[in-house]
Scaffold this active site. Sequence first.
Site, short mmCIF file in Angstrom:
data_model
loop_
_atom_site.label_atom_id
_atom_site.label_comp_id
_atom_site.label_asym_id
_atom_site.label_seq_id
_atom_site.Cartn_x
_atom_site.Cartn_y
_atom_site.Cartn_z
N ILE A 143 58.82 58.17 64.08
CA ILE A 143 59.15 57.13 63.09
C ILE A 143 58.08 56.04 63.14
O ILE A 143 57.71 55.55 64.22
CB ILE A 143 60.55 56.54 63.36
N CYS A 144 57.58 55.66 61.94
CA CYS A 144 56.56 54.62 61.81
C CYS A 144 55.34 54.98 62.68
O CYS A 144 54.80 56.07 62.57
CB CYS A 144 57.19 53.27 62.17
N GLN A 145 54.93 54.06 63.56
CA GLN A 145 53.78 54.33 64.42
C GLN A 145 54.06 55.52 65.34
O GLN A 145 53.16 56.30 65.66
CB GLN A 145 53.48 53.09 65.26
N GLY A 147 55.57 58.04 64.46
CA GLY A 147 55.28 59.21 63.64
C GLY A 147 53.81 59.58 63.71
O GLY A 147 53.45 60.76 63.80
#
Lengths: 243, 434
Positions: A143-145, A147
């Site tokens: 998720i986000c960074q 990811g």
Amino acid sequence: MQYFWNEIVEKTTGIPQKLNKSIDVVQHMEAIEVGTSEREPVWQMDKVRLFHYQTSHEIKVKTPVLISYALINRYYMMDLQPDRSLIRKLLSLGLDIYVLDTGYPTRNERYLTMNDYINVYIDGAVDFIRESRQIPALNLMGICQGGTFSVIYSALHPQKIKNLITLVTPVDFSTNDGLLFRWARHMDVDAIVEGFGGLVPGTFLDMGFQLLKPMLKVRNKKTSTNLWMMRTNCSTSCEWKNG
Amino acid sequence: MDSTKNFIDAWMNTQNKLVDNLMDTSKKIQESFQKGEVVEKSVELYSQWFDKQKSLADSMLHILKNQWKPEEKQPDFVNFWLDSQTQMAKMWMAMLPATGSQPDPAAFASYMENMQKMYADWNKGYGQLFPSQNGQPWSQMAQAFNPQQLHHFIDNTRTYMKMFELWQPIYKMMQSNTMGLDSLSKMMDVEKYKEVLDGIFHFMDGNKSAGFLDMIQKYNEFAMQMLKNSGSANVFESFKNFMPAQMLDKNFNVLSQISQQFSEQFAKFINPYFTMVPAGREKEMGRIAMDIQDMFMKYFVKATEMQALVYQSGFMAIEKAVQQVMQKAQENTGTSTFDDFYNTWVNTIEEEIIELFGSESYSRLQGELLKLGLDIKTQTDKLLEMLLAPLPLVPRSEMDEMNAALYELKTKVRQLEKRLKATEKTDETAPSQQ
């Protein structure tokens, strides 16, 4: 014009009392608990911990899911409240969930690199799950960074990953879509890291995010302002028109 | 630009002469060494050197004063800049005699007073990027309804109120059908609108930079004390005057070029002094303090440029907002309220500002400004360490060295553990020798 001033008096009367009350409310606000889903720490390396969530639901997907979240926030963002929890939702669907908590870095961690987060911590957690569960590969959700890290990890260790799932994950940093990408191109990352003593504070990122919507605070405060000040409604305009 | 060119030519010419003078004096000192007369000759040589330096500097100031013609279409801020530089050069020359002999307490006190004033003004008037560097987390503000929150709340309220004040004459003119875009610029209260923009983008918010700049001031006081009456003063004295409402048409390249030229030439000018101070911590601190002041100059030029870009967008936005409200009023007979105008303005200025933020020139400027701000902080941290060196404290740089060593050790231990594990696995799977 008399109506105009009456309106001001009406709207401003009681403001000190309201302010006092609001201060009182804020001061006595109860602490909000986050990350309430039941979990246990199963592995740790330095400050990085791996949690395994307990579940009363039937496990329908045998391959466990490891969630890798961004360094700029904490893993419990996905488990904010009992009724607002991605973790609880996934558990209820019959998934077996692990989550990696990278903790709060201090100056002790200033020499950590992306290699450490990807090839040491994520890899360490992946190996632990694989060995303890006797499986060759697992599902990785970034998720986000987290990811971005997960994409890189999956590319480097494809044999250890069965499925890769990414949410709000930046991958193409050469794009012009979005101010942050444009700004970052002209930033001297070394100067930023050195200037902040090797530990870039969250407030720095917060400032950048606030600039994405520069008028947000002014827009939001208009409603509050109306408590303090007048609004030019038709009657006020008429007053002007007449006089 | 002729005046600027002449200014720089004159300045450079003088610097060359000053350096020649230093070299000539150095040669004489070498000769006196060889002849064993260094003690007898040193005072005389220093005196000669100083007299000649002073004479050259006086001459340069005279030339500059006559060459610079403010009426030659140069922006006001260039004049401010030049005044401040010549003032600084004068102060420098006035203070220099004390450095060669006994320090003059009165000169030092005067110098420190000016330094304090300079930083107090700077503190009061400027410092936009520093709140994030003070290390005060936003979470602290969010923990309770503290005065700072109230301050922000009132700040935002002011935006609405000030826009309301600006709206009144516009509305009146619209009511009397005398409103046009040409009349907007005539009746618009430019200063008030600038205050609105300052409030939103927190330009000139001295409170936010207070802590950091106070710290800078103290470093400088200490460093300058070490150097006994040396260095520059009042560099920023007139900077606070650079912020008039008419700043939109200023040519920042001129200021930037002059700043660069000045910095380079001033470095040449001051170098002879540094050659006289013995090598050591104090000398290094003096150097860093000078570097920080130089970076502040550059930071200010860049920050002012950025501020001007935001003002430009802000002014475009209000023109567009008024145009839209006027058009709306012409198209239907309904009454235009202030809220209509305010919403239109907020939407328009947000579009304009986001467009500005997305431009290559703004992104580059922001990157440069950020680097300068952080370089100032890095150098300031370095200065602080040097300042605290005599105390029994472990400085950050030593802690960082230790952390680096720990990091390397941990990495090695992990690698060894991994190898050991692999070896154990191999042993387990290998057939038994028996």
